[in-house]
Design a protein around this motif. Sequence first.
Motif, PDB file in Angstrom:
ATOM      1  N   UNK A  78       2.518   2.071 -10.843  1.00 12.64           N
ATOM      2  CA  UNK A  78       1.769   2.987 -10.092  1.00 12.64           C
ATOM      3  C   UNK A  78       2.282   2.779  -8.490  1.00 12.64           C
ATOM      4  N   UNK A  79       2.813   1.494  -8.176  1.00 12.15           N
ATOM      5  CA  UNK A  79       3.176   1.368  -6.960  1.00 12.15           C
ATOM      6  C   UNK A  79       4.577   2.276  -6.841  1.00 12.15           C
ATOM      7  N   UNK A  80       5.508   2.027  -7.694  1.00 10.76           N
ATOM      8  CA  UNK A  80       6.517   2.702  -7.736  1.00 10.76           C
ATOM      9  C   UNK A  80       6.459   4.318  -7.484  1.00 10.76           C
ATOM     10  N   UNK A  81       5.495   5.039  -8.515  1.00 14.35           N
ATOM     11  CA  UNK A  81       5.168   6.351  -8.419  1.00 14.35           C
ATOM     12  C   UNK A  81       4.654   6.721  -6.944  1.00 14.35           C
ATOM     13  N   UNK A  82       3.896   5.781  -6.266  1.00 18.80           N
ATOM     14  CA  UNK A  82       3.452   6.061  -4.995  1.00 18.80           C
ATOM     15  C   UNK A  82       4.477   6.067  -3.826  1.00 18.80           C
ATOM     16  N   UNK A  83       5.530   5.120  -4.040  1.00 17.45           N
ATOM     17  CA  UNK A  83       6.390   4.971  -3.055  1.00 17.45           C
ATOM     18  C   UNK A  83       7.679   6.160  -3.041  1.00 17.45           C
ATOM     19  N   UNK A  84       7.676   6.603  -4.547  1.00 16.95           N
ATOM     20  CA  UNK A  84       8.932   7.278  -4.679  1.00 16.95           C
ATOM     21  C   UNK A  84       8.809   8.474  -5.388  1.00 16.95           C
ATOM     22  N   UNK A  85       7.616   8.831  -6.245  1.00 15.31           N
ATOM     23  CA  UNK A  85       7.376  10.118  -6.900  1.00 15.31           C
ATOM     24  C   UNK A  85       8.318   9.720  -8.096  1.00 15.31           C
ATOM     25  N   UNK A 246       3.097  -2.299   0.740  1.00 12.03           N
ATOM     26  CA  UNK A 246       1.920  -2.401   1.481  1.00 12.03           C
ATOM     27  C   UNK A 246       1.119  -1.147   1.515  1.00 12.03           C
ATOM     28  N   UNK A 247       1.749  -0.208   1.897  1.00  6.81           N
ATOM     29  CA  UNK A 247       1.211   1.105   2.157  1.00  6.81           C
ATOM     30  C   UNK A 247       0.798   1.707   0.898  1.00  6.81           C
ATOM     31  N   UNK A 248       1.759   1.528  -0.179  1.00 10.85           N
ATOM     32  CA  UNK A 248       1.268   1.966  -1.470  1.00 10.85           C
ATOM     33  C   UNK A 248       0.098   1.240  -2.264  1.00 10.85           C
ATOM     34  N   UNK A 249       0.174  -0.153  -1.787  1.00 15.47           N
ATOM     35  CA  UNK A 249      -0.920  -0.734  -2.373  1.00 15.47           C
ATOM     36  C   UNK A 249      -2.180  -0.393  -1.686  1.00 15.47           C
ATOM     37  N   UNK A 250      -2.040  -0.076  -0.583  1.00 11.39           N
ATOM     38  CA  UNK A 250      -3.514   0.225   0.163  1.00 11.39           C
ATOM     39  C   UNK A 250      -3.828   1.835  -0.190  1.00 11.39           C
ATOM     40  N   UNK A 251      -2.931   2.566  -0.580  1.00 14.69           N
ATOM     41  CA  UNK A 251      -3.207   3.895  -0.804  1.00 14.69           C
ATOM     42  C   UNK A 251      -3.811   3.933  -2.596  1.00 14.69           C
ATOM     43  N   UNK A 252      -3.243   2.909  -3.464  1.00 16.96           N
ATOM     44  CA  UNK A 252      -3.944   2.804  -4.605  1.00 16.96           C
ATOM     45  C   UNK A 252      -5.341   2.178  -4.514  1.00 16.96           C
ATOM     46  N   UNK A 253      -5.535   1.361  -3.495  1.00 17.51           N
ATOM     47  CA  UNK A 253      -7.026   1.034  -3.348  1.00 17.51           C
ATOM     48  C   UNK A 253      -7.640   1.952  -2.590  1.00 17.51           C
ATOM     49  N   UNK A 255      -7.651   5.091  -3.182  1.00 14.41           N
ATOM     50  CA  UNK A 255      -7.882   6.163  -4.156  1.00 14.41           C
ATOM     51  C   UNK A 255      -8.614   5.905  -5.517  1.00 14.41           C
ATOM     52  N   UNK A 256      -8.944   4.266  -5.576  1.00 11.87           N
ATOM     53  CA  UNK A 256      -9.613   4.016  -6.835  1.00 11.87           C
ATOM     54  C   UNK A 256      -8.507   3.892  -7.870  1.00 11.87           C
ATOM     55  N   UNK A 257      -7.414   4.146  -7.771  1.00  9.73           N
ATOM     56  CA  UNK A 257      -6.656   4.111  -8.826  1.00  9.73           C
ATOM     57  C   UNK A 257      -6.427   2.372  -9.109  1.00  9.73           C
ATOM     58  N   UNK A 258      -6.565   1.564  -8.029  1.00  6.95           N
ATOM     59  CA  UNK A 258      -6.172   0.062  -8.073  1.00  6.95           C
ATOM     60  C   UNK A 258      -7.418  -0.516  -9.229  1.00  6.95           C
ATOM     61  N   UNK A 259      -8.357   0.074  -8.690  1.00  7.54           N
ATOM     62  CA  UNK A 259      -9.739  -0.631  -9.697  1.00  7.54           C
ATOM     63  C   UNK A 259      -9.590   0.168 -11.133  1.00  7.54           C
TER      64      UNK A 259
END
Length: 268
Positions: A78-85, A246-253, A255-259
């Motif tokens: 998920x972090x990879x997709x968030x950072x790089x598509x 860190x930016x990607x991790x925050x974004x996932x949290x 958006x609810x994707x992290x949970x």
Amino acid sequence: MFKTKNFMKIALVSIMAASFLAGCGGDKDSKGSSKDVFSQIKEDKKIVFGVKHDTRLFGLKNPSTGDVEGFDIDLSKALTEEMFGDDVKPEYIEVTSKTRVGLLNNGKVDAVVATMTINEERKKEVDFTDVYFDAGQSLLVKKGSKVKSIEDLKKGTKVLAVKGSTSAINIREKAPETTVLEFENYAEAFTALKSGKGDALTTDDAILYGMAEEDPSFELVGGTFTEEPYGIAVKKGNKELVDELNKALKSLKDSGKYDEIKDKWIKN
């Protein structure tokens, strides 16, 4: 004299050629040596994560498919997709508590997502992202064991731990009379516990829950006696990669994707 001059010319040309080739090969070295890791990832169109293969719920190799599965794996995807598509794909290399820093610093992996506790000693060797999971050290015992908490770890008891983990250090400090036996990985340590080579196995509660799920004849006791905040580790000096993670991790949290990923794996 003529031969001497020719020899010197040939030697000079050889030195210049060697220097040129060395310069051309600069970007071919392990990641981070002549180019920052984040730039190299974008150029290679792949990011290599160091993950556990023996840690149920976080990183465990499925013997049927050969795939590694768990919270750390899904989070890194998920972090990879968030950072790089779709421009960068994740790849995985096995690490253990003992090998992960070495593999990171020699450029074999770009980032370690492997139940790695952030502490001051490790910060001297690697850079960490923000905390991505809060865990705490606990004890796993056979149901019915006389060991109910860390206070029961006296002289004559044996506790199993994994080499290179903070758990082995912590248990020696908090239960100095007990004997600590260290193993290469969690699979070996749990096998030893099941065969009666120790009275308890200690590591982070999140990892122990996976073992108890695998074999319900074992249980966690005594609650947690440390705080173990997990971070993603990168080679020191790669600030851009840390910032982007860190930016990607925050974004996932946010958006609810992290949970969603956490609830899939961590049900306790």
